[in-house]
Write an enzyme that holds these catalytic residues in place. Structure first.
Site, PDB file in Angstrom:
ATOM      1  N   GLY A 198      65.809 -81.062  43.344  1.00 34.30           N
ATOM      2  CA  GLY A 198      65.468 -80.974  41.925  1.00 34.30           C
ATOM      3  C   GLY A 198      66.223 -81.934  41.020  1.00 34.30           C
ATOM      4  O   GLY A 198      66.311 -81.714  39.817  1.00 34.30           O
ATOM      5  N   ALA A 199      66.754 -83.047  41.580  1.00 33.30           N
ATOM      6  CA  ALA A 199      67.527 -83.996  40.767  1.00 33.30           C
ATOM      7  C   ALA A 199      66.708 -84.539  39.602  1.00 33.30           C
ATOM      8  O   ALA A 199      67.259 -84.884  38.560  1.00 33.30           O
ATOM      9  CB  ALA A 199      68.022 -85.145  41.639  1.00 33.30           C
ATOM     10  N   THR A 256      71.263 -84.066  45.243  1.00 37.25           N
ATOM     11  CA  THR A 256      70.779 -82.872  45.945  1.00 37.25           C
ATOM     12  C   THR A 256      70.533 -83.132  47.427  1.00 37.25           C
ATOM     13  O   THR A 256      69.777 -84.028  47.786  1.00 37.25           O
ATOM     14  CB  THR A 256      69.490 -82.363  45.276  1.00 37.25           C
ATOM     15  OG1 THR A 256      68.606 -83.465  45.102  1.00 37.25           O
ATOM     16  CG2 THR A 256      69.798 -81.765  43.910  1.00 37.25           C
ATOM     17  N   ASP A 321      66.763 -93.914  42.406  1.00 40.44           N
ATOM     18  CA  ASP A 321      66.294 -92.819  43.260  1.00 40.44           C
ATOM     19  C   ASP A 321      66.647 -93.064  44.723  1.00 40.44           C
ATOM     20  O   ASP A 321      65.894 -92.730  45.638  1.00 40.44           O
ATOM     21  CB  ASP A 321      64.775 -92.609  43.101  1.00 40.44           C
ATOM     22  CG  ASP A 321      64.264 -91.333  43.770  1.00 40.44           C
ATOM     23  OD1 ASP A 321      65.088 -90.429  44.021  1.00 40.44           O
ATOM     24  OD2 ASP A 321      63.054 -91.245  44.037  1.00 40.44           O
ATOM     25  N   TRP A 409      62.026 -88.622  54.470  1.00 42.40           N
ATOM     26  CA  TRP A 409      62.362 -87.449  55.288  1.00 42.40           C
ATOM     27  C   TRP A 409      61.658 -87.460  56.635  1.00 42.40           C
ATOM     28  O   TRP A 409      62.070 -86.744  57.555  1.00 42.40           O
ATOM     29  CB  TRP A 409      62.002 -86.156  54.550  1.00 42.40           C
ATOM     30  CG  TRP A 409      60.527 -86.009  54.318  1.00 42.40           C
ATOM     31  CD1 TRP A 409      59.839 -86.473  53.237  1.00 42.40           C
ATOM     32  CD2 TRP A 409      59.576 -85.400  55.190  1.00 42.40           C
ATOM     33  NE1 TRP A 409      58.502 -86.192  53.393  1.00 42.40           N
ATOM     34  CE2 TRP A 409      58.315 -85.528  54.577  1.00 42.40           C
ATOM     35  CE3 TRP A 409      59.664 -84.760  56.435  1.00 42.40           C
ATOM     36  CZ2 TRP A 409      57.141 -85.037  55.162  1.00 42.40           C
ATOM     37  CZ3 TRP A 409      58.496 -84.286  57.012  1.00 42.40           C
ATOM     38  CH2 TRP A 409      57.259 -84.426  56.376  1.00 42.40           C
TER      39      TRP A 409
HETATM   40 CA    CA Z   1      64.559 -88.325  44.140  1.00 40.90          CA
END
Ligand code: CA
Length: 707
Positions: A198-199, A256, A321, A409
C-alpha cells in the site's frame, strides 16, 4: 476527448515491537521446530518456493526432457474466480491454493475432486478498504495440519487442512493504517510471517510474525521509520531516520515488503525484500538526496527476535517505484574461487544481484536487460553509478525499466544442476516528471483513502525497439553473470517459472500457453494451450509414484485486456498434467475483443463533470480493476455495465457496497456530486466507444495496474 494520464503503480505495498520475553523464550539454541522444508521433502511442494530456499526447483525427474512430449491433461477443475496468481502448494496428495478473494481450496491431486473450500467473507467488516488493492492473492502456507491465508483485509486465518474449518483468525495488519496484503505467508520455526502493501496510498511497510499454532503476534519489524516525536521502535529505525528528511511519516513512507520474504535456516534469519518509497515524489522524504533506508532493500533480521542484522539497498533515494519485492532465492554458489552462502535477487531495477547472506556484502551485480539509469553497480561501495538526469529534477526523463520493472513478483527459479536462474523478464520505459498538479495529489484530501504518488509518470515503449512492451524468459548464469539463452514472447507480464531435475523449465504466458523447455539450452519441448492468460507459476509433485504438474489459470491482476481475456467470459481453472494423460479441456470461448457499450444519446454530458470524474476514477483506485475504462480481465468493462448505466443503481452500489462479496469496494465517502462526476466520466467513455473510439482498449495500454 478525455485525456488519460496518471501512470500509477498500486500494489506496491513498514518499528519493531521488541518483546523481550519472547526473545528470551525463543533463542536459536532451542531444538529446531519443523518448517515446511521437512514435509515430504522429495515428493511434495509444501511451500511457496517449494522449500525455504525458494528455488522453485523439484528433484523429481519422472517427467523429463526425454518424455515431456507425452505430457497431457490429467484433469481440470473450474473455479468461480476472477484472478488467479497463486502458487499452489501440495502436501501428501492434496493441493491447497487461494483464490483472488481469499477463498482457500483443497483438491485431491489424483482425481481433481474439490475436498473443501473456505470462504473468508473478504472485507466484510471493512468494505471501504477493499479499494487498497485488487482482488488478488499469491498463495497459502502449510504447517502441522493447517493451511494459512493472509487476507487483504488484514486477517490471517489458519484453516484445518482436513476439514476446511477455521482454527484461528488473527489480525496481522494494524487497523486503519492504509495497509493491505496480497502475498503468500512463509513458515519458519513454528512461526508464520507476512508483509504488507500500500505504499501508493500512504502505508508504512512492516512484516508481522505470528505463532503458527495460536495466531498470537510474536514480533513486528517496520522497514521505514515513523514519526520521530513518537520515539523509534529500535536502533535500526533511529539509524534509518537519519536518511530521511521532511515530514515523511505523514505520508507513510512506503518500503512495503509485499512479496519476497525468505527464511534463511543456515543463519536463522529472515530476508525481507522491501518496496518503493511512498509517495514516489522524493520531495516529501528525500530532499538533499537522502537514501531513505530501508526502501528498495533487502533487510536481514533475526528469525527469533526480529532484530535488525544487516541490509543492502538496491536503489538509494528511490523516486521511480523501485522495489526489491521479487522472491529471494538462497543457494551455495562458487564465487571468486570459494563456495559462498548467497541470496540471489533480480529486483525491479534491471540488475541481477548476488549478496553474501552472512553479512549482506554485495558480491556481484550485472544488467539483465534494457537499463539506462545506471552504468554499473560499484562493488566496493555497493552503490549504483547513476546517470545524470534520472531524478528528473529539472526535466522529464524516460527511464528503463518502467515501474513494473524488468522483473516483478512473477517467480524466478534456480536449477542447481544447470546452474541457471530462469527469470520472467519485461522490457519497457517510463517517463517521469514533476508537475504541480501531480504534487498536489500527495497533500490533497487529507484523511481520504486515495492514491498519493505525487509525480507524473507515463509508460513509454520505443516504437523502434521490437522488444519494448514485451517479455522474455531469460536463462541467467548467476556465477558468470551472463545470459545463456532466452525466449522472447509477444506479450509482457508473463507468468513465473518452475524447474526440475528432469532438466525442464516450465512457464506460462499471457497468451495462455504453457511451455516446457530444455533447461540447458532453451529448446521448446512441449506446449499446452490453456485458453486463458496465465499469471501464476506451476508446481510439480509426486503421489503414489506418479509425477504431476499443476497450474492455476486465471488472467487478472496483471494480465488481461490486450489479449482478449475478459471479465466473466473465460472460465478460471486449476489444471493438472501427467505423462500419457489424455484429458480434454472443457470448451472455452475464444479471446473476446468485443466492446458493447451501453449509451443513451439523449443523456447530456457536461465536460467539466467528466474531467472531475476522471480524477476520481484514478484517484480513488477504480482504475486498478476497471483499467482505463477498457476491457479488463479483473472487473467488468464499465462502459458495458448495466449498473453503471443506471445512475441511481450506480450510486446505490457505491454507497452501500452491495457487491463486496464479488470484490467491489464501498465508496460511501464520495459525495453525491462526486458520484455524479464519476457517473458522467463513465458515460463519456461509453459514448466515445459507441461512436467508434475505443481508444484505450484498442491500444491495450492500460497505464494503471502496476505494482
Ligand atoms: Ca509500488
Amino acid at each position: 476527448m478525455v485525456q488519460r494520464k496518471l501512470g500509477v503503480s498500486w500494489r506496491a505495498q513498514a518499528t519493531t515491537l521488541v518483546m523481550a520475553a519472547i526473545i528470551s523464550a525463543c533463542s536459536s539454541s532451542v531444538s529446531r521446530i519443523a518448517t515446511s522444508d521437512d514435509i515430504g521433502a522429495r515428493d511434495n511442494w509444501p511451500g511457496h518456493g517449494r522449500d525455504s530456499d525458494e528455488q522453485r526447483f523439484s528433484p523429481l525427474q519422472q517427467i523429463n526432457a526425454g518424455n515431456v512430449d507425452k505430457l497431457g491433461l490429467a484433469w481440470s477443475l473450474d473455479l468461480d474466480e476472477v484472478s488467479l496468481e497463486a502458487t499452489p502448494i501440495e502436501v501428501d496428495g492434496v493441493i491447497y491454493f487461494s483464490g483472488g478473494r481469499g477463498f482457500v481450496y483443497a483438491v485431491d491431486a489424483i482425481s481433481g475432486k474439490l475436498l473443501w473450500q473456505y470462504d473468508p467473507e473478504l472485507n466484510k467488516d471493512n468494505p471501504r478498504e477493499a479499494r487498497l488493492t485488487m482482488n488478488i492473492n499469491r498463495g497459502v502456507a502449510y504447517w502441522d495440519g493447517k493451511v494459512y491465508i493472509a487476507l487483504k483485509d488484514g486477517r490471517m486465518v489458519a484453516v484445518n487442512a482436513k476439514t476446511g474449518e477455521p482454527v484461528w483468525i488473527s489480525r496481522f495488519l494494524r487497523a486503519g493504517d492504509l495497509s493491505t496484503s496480497t502475498g503468500a505467508p512463509r513458515i519458519f520455526n513454528g512461526k508464520i510471517i507476512i508483509g504488507n502493501s500500500g505504499a501508493e496510498f500512504g502505508a508504512r511497510g512492516y512484516v508481522t510474525t505470528l505463532d503458527a499454532q495460536t495466531g498470537k503476534m510474536l514480533w513486528r519489524f517496520f522497514t521505514v521509520p515513523g514519526d520521530p516525536a513518537k520515539g523509534f521502535e529500535n536502533d535500526a529505525m533511529a539509524m534509518a531516520a537519519k536518511t530521511w528528511s521532511g515530514e515523511w511519516w505523514k505520508y507513510g513512507g512506503g518500503g512495503t515488503p509485499w512479496n519476497g520474504i525468505s527464511f534463511d535456516r543456515e543463519f536463522n534469519q529472515i530476508l525481507i525484500g522491501t518496496g518503493n518509497g511512498g509517495p514516489w515524489n522524493g520531495k516529501f522524504r528525500s530532499q538533499g538526496n537522502k537514501a531513505n533506508l530501508f526502501l528498495a532493500s533487502v533487510v536481514a533480521v533475526d528469525a527469533d527476535s526480529g532484530q535488525y542484522k544487516w541490509h543492502y539497498q538496491y536503489n538509494p533515494n528511490d523516486v521511480w517505484d523501485r522495489k526489491a519485492t521479487s522472491d529471494i532465492i538462497l543457494a551455495d554458489l562458487p564465487i571468486g574461487g570459494q563456495v559462498r552462502k548467497v541470496m540471489m535477487q533480480a529486483p525491479s531495477n534491471g540488475f541481477f544481484y548476488i549478496i553474501d547472506r552472512q553479512d549482506g556484502k554485495l558480491l556481484s551485480a550485472e544488467k539483465i536487460g534494457k537499463v539506462n539509469w545506471a552504468d554499473r553497480i560499484d562493488l566496493k561501495s555497493g552503490l549504483p553509478v547513476e546517470r545524470a538526469g534520472i531524478r528528473y529534477e529539472d526535466a522529464p526523463f524516460t527511464i528503463y525499466p518502467n515501474d513494473f520493472g524488468a522483473h516483478n513478483w512473477q517467480a524466478s527459479s534456480y536449477n542447481p544442476n544447470t546452474g541457471l536462474v530462469y527469470i520472467p523478464y519485461m522490457q519497457g520505459g517510463m517517463t517521469y516528471s514533476h508537475t504541480k498538479e501531480a504534487e498536489q495529489q500527495v497533500t490533497e484530501d487529507p484523511g481520504r483513502m486515495r492514491v498519493r504518488i505525487g509525480v507524473d509518470a507515463a509508460r513509454y515503449n520505443d516504437p523502434n525497439d521490437p522488444l519494448d512492451g514485451k517479455g522474455s524468459l531469460l536463462a541467467w548464469d548467476p556465477v558468470a553473470q551472463k545470459l545463456r539463452w532466452r525466449v522472447d514472447y509477444p506479450t509482457s507480464k508473463n507468468a513465473g517459472t518452475m524447474t526440475t531435475a528432469g532438466n525442464l523449465v516450465f512457464q506460462g504466458n499471457n497468451q495462455g500457453l504453457l511451455y516446457a523447455y530444455d533447461a540447458t539450452n532453451g529448446q521448446r519441448l512441449w506446449t499446452f494451450d490453456t485458453k486463458l492468460g496465465i499469471a501464476a507459476p506451476p508446481i510439480t509433485f509426486s503421489v503414489k509414484g506418479k509425477q504431476y504438474i499443476s497450474l492455476l489459470v486465471g488472467a487478472g491482476g496483471t494480465t488481461g485486456g490486450q489479449q482478449g481475456w475478459k471479465y466473466g467470459v473465460h472460465p478460471r481453472r486449476l489444471l493438472t498434467f501427467a505423462l500419457d494423460a489424455k484429458g480434454k479441456l472443457p470448451s472455452t470461448p475464444a479471446p473476446d475483443f468485443s466492446i458493447n457499450p451501453l449509451d443513451d444519446p439523449s443523456i447530456p454530458i457536461d465536460p467539466r463533470k467528466v474531467e472531475r470524474g476522471q480524477k476520481i476514477f484514478y484517484g480513488f483506485m477504480c482504475s486498478m480493476c476497471h483499467s482505463d475504462l477498457a476491457p479488463s480481465a479483473l472487473a467488468p468493462d464499465l462502459r458495458e455495465s448495466a449498473i453503471a448505466f443506471d445512475r441511481d443503481a450506480f450510486k446505490d452500489l457505491l454507497r452501500h457496497g452491495t457487491l463486496i462479496s464479488r470484490g467491489m469496494p464501498q465508496y460511501d465517502d464520495l459525495t453525491d456530486a462526486e458520484m455524479d462526476d464519476l457517473y458522467y466520466f463513465i458515460r463519456e467513455g461509453a459514448r466515445q466507444a459507441t461512436n467508434g473510439d475505443t481508444d484505450a482498449a484498442q491500444k491495450g495500454q492500460s497505464r494503471t495496474p502496476g505494482y
